[in-house]
Motif scaffolding. Structure first.
Motif, PDB file in Angstrom:
ATOM      1  N   PHE A 212     -20.619   2.308  15.531  1.00  0.00           N
ATOM      2  CA  PHE A 212     -20.054   3.097  14.539  1.00  0.00           C
ATOM      3  C   PHE A 212     -20.921   4.250  14.486  1.00  0.00           C
ATOM      4  O   PHE A 212     -20.453   5.310  14.179  1.00  0.00           O
ATOM      5  N   ALA A 213     -22.149   4.232  14.586  1.00  0.00           N
ATOM      6  CA  ALA A 213     -23.066   5.304  14.577  1.00  0.00           C
ATOM      7  C   ALA A 213     -22.737   6.455  15.857  1.00  0.00           C
ATOM      8  O   ALA A 213     -22.694   7.588  15.392  1.00  0.00           O
ATOM      9  N   GLU A 214     -22.424   5.805  16.862  1.00  0.00           N
ATOM     10  CA  GLU A 214     -22.001   6.666  18.090  1.00  0.00           C
ATOM     11  C   GLU A 214     -20.553   7.181  18.011  1.00  0.00           C
ATOM     12  O   GLU A 214     -20.488   8.572  18.121  1.00  0.00           O
ATOM     13  N   ALA A 215     -19.579   6.564  17.282  1.00  0.00           N
ATOM     14  CA  ALA A 215     -18.535   7.258  17.009  1.00  0.00           C
ATOM     15  C   ALA A 215     -18.534   8.101  15.879  1.00  0.00           C
ATOM     16  O   ALA A 215     -17.624   9.277  15.932  1.00  0.00           O
ATOM     17  N   MET A 216     -19.310   7.841  14.910  1.00  0.00           N
ATOM     18  CA  MET A 216     -19.636   9.100  13.906  1.00  0.00           C
ATOM     19  C   MET A 216     -20.109  10.291  14.489  1.00  0.00           C
ATOM     20  O   MET A 216     -19.841  11.376  13.989  1.00  0.00           O
ATOM     21  N   ARG A 217     -21.110  10.099  15.302  1.00  0.00           N
ATOM     22  CA  ARG A 217     -21.808  11.268  15.891  1.00  0.00           C
ATOM     23  C   ARG A 217     -20.784  11.933  16.738  1.00  0.00           C
ATOM     24  O   ARG A 217     -20.806  13.240  16.829  1.00  0.00           O
ATOM     25  N   SER A 218     -19.927  11.419  17.185  1.00  0.00           N
ATOM     26  CA  SER A 218     -18.916  12.050  18.341  1.00  0.00           C
ATOM     27  C   SER A 218     -18.174  12.935  17.509  1.00  0.00           C
ATOM     28  O   SER A 218     -17.346  13.871  17.958  1.00  0.00           O
ATOM     29  N   SER A 219     -17.846  12.453  16.158  1.00  0.00           N
ATOM     30  CA  SER A 219     -16.793  13.085  15.357  1.00  0.00           C
ATOM     31  C   SER A 219     -17.708  14.321  14.536  1.00  0.00           C
ATOM     32  O   SER A 219     -17.085  15.005  13.928  1.00  0.00           O
ATOM     33  N   GLY A 220     -18.937  14.467  14.798  1.00  0.00           N
ATOM     34  CA  GLY A 220     -19.554  15.889  14.171  1.00  0.00           C
ATOM     35  C   GLY A 220     -20.525  15.381  12.990  1.00  0.00           C
ATOM     36  O   GLY A 220     -20.823  16.137  12.494  1.00  0.00           O
ATOM     37  N   ALA A 221     -20.266  13.927  12.798  1.00  0.00           N
ATOM     38  CA  ALA A 221     -21.002  13.740  11.412  1.00  0.00           C
ATOM     39  C   ALA A 221     -22.592  13.078  11.856  1.00  0.00           C
ATOM     40  O   ALA A 221     -22.826  12.526  12.932  1.00  0.00           O
ATOM     41  N   ASP A 222     -23.626  12.904  10.781  1.00  0.00           N
ATOM     42  CA  ASP A 222     -24.643  12.287  11.178  1.00  0.00           C
ATOM     43  C   ASP A 222     -24.788  10.991  10.522  1.00  0.00           C
ATOM     44  O   ASP A 222     -25.039  10.730   9.454  1.00  0.00           O
ATOM     45  N   PRO A 223     -24.968   9.922  11.463  1.00  0.00           N
ATOM     46  CA  PRO A 223     -25.067   8.642  11.233  1.00  0.00           C
ATOM     47  C   PRO A 223     -26.321   8.143  10.452  1.00  0.00           C
ATOM     48  O   PRO A 223     -26.391   7.256   9.774  1.00  0.00           O
ATOM     49  N   ALA A 224     -27.212   9.141  10.408  1.00  0.00           N
ATOM     50  CA  ALA A 224     -28.739   8.841  10.052  1.00  0.00           C
ATOM     51  C   ALA A 224     -28.480   9.043   8.585  1.00  0.00           C
ATOM     52  O   ALA A 224     -29.663   8.382   7.715  1.00  0.00           O
ATOM     53  N   ARG A 225     -27.343   9.518   8.000  1.00  0.00           N
ATOM     54  CA  ARG A 225     -27.252   9.852   6.282  1.00  0.00           C
ATOM     55  C   ARG A 225     -26.470   8.519   5.831  1.00  0.00           C
ATOM     56  O   ARG A 225     -26.415   8.682   4.447  1.00  0.00           O
ATOM     57  N   ILE A 226     -25.758   7.779   6.491  1.00  0.00           N
ATOM     58  CA  ILE A 226     -24.918   6.757   5.890  1.00  0.00           C
ATOM     59  C   ILE A 226     -25.609   5.746   5.003  1.00  0.00           C
ATOM     60  O   ILE A 226     -26.844   5.757   5.166  1.00  0.00           O
ATOM     61  N   GLY A 227     -25.180   5.533   4.003  1.00  0.00           N
ATOM     62  CA  GLY A 227     -25.394   4.587   2.854  1.00  0.00           C
ATOM     63  C   GLY A 227     -25.119   4.702   1.534  1.00  0.00           C
ATOM     64  O   GLY A 227     -24.583   5.983   1.161  1.00  0.00           O
ATOM     65  N   ARG A 228     -25.658   4.279   0.499  1.00  0.00           N
ATOM     66  CA  ARG A 228     -25.257   4.526  -0.785  1.00  0.00           C
ATOM     67  C   ARG A 228     -25.447   5.819  -1.238  1.00  0.00           C
ATOM     68  O   ARG A 228     -26.723   6.543  -0.924  1.00  0.00           O
ATOM     69  N   ASP A 229     -24.557   6.277  -1.862  1.00  0.00           N
ATOM     70  CA  ASP A 229     -24.570   7.747  -2.331  1.00  0.00           C
ATOM     71  C   ASP A 229     -24.387   7.816  -3.732  1.00  0.00           C
ATOM     72  O   ASP A 229     -23.437   7.880  -4.297  1.00  0.00           O
ATOM     73  N   GLU A 230     -25.364   7.719  -4.307  1.00  0.00           N
ATOM     74  CA  GLU A 230     -25.699   8.048  -5.781  1.00  0.00           C
ATOM     75  C   GLU A 230     -24.785   9.315  -6.539  1.00  0.00           C
ATOM     76  O   GLU A 230     -24.233   9.140  -7.291  1.00  0.00           O
TER      77      GLU A 230
END
Length: 400
Positions: free
Chosen positions: A155-173
């Motif tokens: 999922f991280a690789e696919a997200m990165r290939s779409s231009g997003a940063d997988p390091a930021r995923i997680g609960r979004d207050e």
């Protein structure tokens, strides 16, 4: 002003699956990206401000984003070979509702937003409602990033290939604080409205449900050169599991157990498999009965594996307990919609994940086939219009 049927027609053909029939649209693949781009174009054509959050969910805001917003929307991905309405109907109805409200001169007093959640079906990475689970923190971010699709892409690789940063995923207050109430419209996945002869209903609850992977490991070998007596064939206990799932679930009131995916490794016609992965979907009206189905089936599977000289590993991939939607919100919307009936559902939804965080409700639109997750899924044009008008009425009530 575009109605839901006109907007749905614009999606026809995107992600059409020639092998399975229906549509296959999975997060970050070409079809799903095309639908995301279409949504952004449609939102911006309505002067809605679009953003993509840290978990790949797309938001379109009527006015400035703010806390206590009234939010609606659904998802654009599908199961493999799914129908045209599951997910997209909720998105196009939300856009159509904005058109209806503006045509009536409505101006929201609260922030109002339309959201498209990522990977609701779990069709690529195996975990349903992944976008809303990440948003609410009900799945570990590291675990989510490491999820792999059938090709081995994470999922991280696919997200990165779409231009997003997988390091930021997680609960979004911050995103959660903006949601004051959430209303999701969805095609009904069942026959409740057919039997009641009504076009629209509100949801009362979602069955407890989850997914488990059973991995049977044996010894890969030659199909012609290996005597039956010398085999450790994991396909045998895997096959027994499929039959036993039906038998055990049938003994639990309201229980459902389904094997919809079975993958042998290496998968050759003339090869005895070295391992077989079997995915179980189990559901029932409560936590204890659902887990009882899985526990009983796990015990039986262990015996099947041992009898064939194989090993068994069982992994829980996702689980959600019974969801009871906010009763006060449900009753308000039901009364607003001419005492629309309240129906339970056996299908999971992003609304079910959000229900633990914010007041949440769902509207169902009649499905004359009663079939979902298949090409025969359907909703009549007049019922789609009724659903969009009902959603607009609910949004006006909540945001006005």
């Amino acid at each position: 002003m575009a109605g839901p049927n006109e907007l749905l027609a614009a999606l026809d053909g995107v992600g059409a699956d020639r092998r399975r029939g229906g549509y296959s649209r999975h997060v970050f693949d070409d079809a799903e990206r095309e639908l995301r781009e279409w949504f952004v174009e449609q939102a911006e054509a309505r002067d809605l401000r679009t953003t993509t959050d840290q978990n790949a969910n797309v938001w379109a805001w009527w006015g400035d984003p703010g806390e206590g917003a009234v939010v609606t929307g659904s998802h654009l991905d599908s199961v493999p070979g799914g129908g045209a309405f599951d997910g997209p109907l909720g998105v196009v109805s939300a856009l159509s509702s904005v058109d209806l409200l503006r045509a009536n001169g409505f101006t929201p007093r609260k922030p109002l937003a339309v959201v498209v959640f990522a990977e609701e079906e779990g069709g690529r990475f195996g975990v349903p409602c992944l976008g809303s689970r990440l948003l609410t923190g009900t799945i570990d971010a590291d675990r989510a990033g490491a999820l792999r699709d059938p090709s081995g892409v994470t999922f991280a690789e696919a997200m990165r290939s779409s231009g997003a940063d997988p390091a930021r995923i997680g609960r979004d207050e911050a995103a959660l604080r903006r949601i004051g109430q959430f209303v999701e419209l969805h095609v009904e996945q069942g026959r409740g409205l057919i039997d009641l002869d009504r076009p629209v209903a509100v949801a009362s609850s979602i069955l407890a449900h989850g997914r488990w992977r059973f991995r049977f490991s044996g010894q890969g070998n030659h199909a012609g050169a290996t005597l039956i007596s010398d085999r450790r064939d994991p396909m045998l206990p895997a096959s027994q599991l499929v039959l036993e799932a039906r038998r055990i679930a049938a003994g639990v009131e309201g229980g459902r157990a389904t094997v919809g995916r079975l993958v042998p490794n290496p998968g050759g016609t003339n090869v005895i498999a070295s391992a077989v992965d079997v995915w179980l979907d189990a559901r029932s009206p409560g936590d204890r009965p659902t887990r009882s189905i899985v526990e009983d089936l796990s015990g039986a599977a262990a015996k099947f594996a041992a009898a064939e000289g194989c090993e068994l590993d069982v992994t829980e991939e996702s689980y959600a307990d019974t969801v009871h939607f906010d009763a006060a919100l449900r009753d308000r919307l039901s009364g607003l919609l001419d005492d629309a009936p309240a129906l339970p559902t056996g299908a999971g939804h992003d609304a079910g994940i959000l229900a633990a965080e914010v007041p949440t409700a769902m509207l169902f639109v009649r499905n004359p086939t009663g079939i979902s997750h298949a090409p025969e899924e359907h909703a009549e044009p007049e019922d789609c219009d009724s659903g969009a008008h009902a959603l607009a009425k609910c949004l006006a009530h909540l945001a006005g």
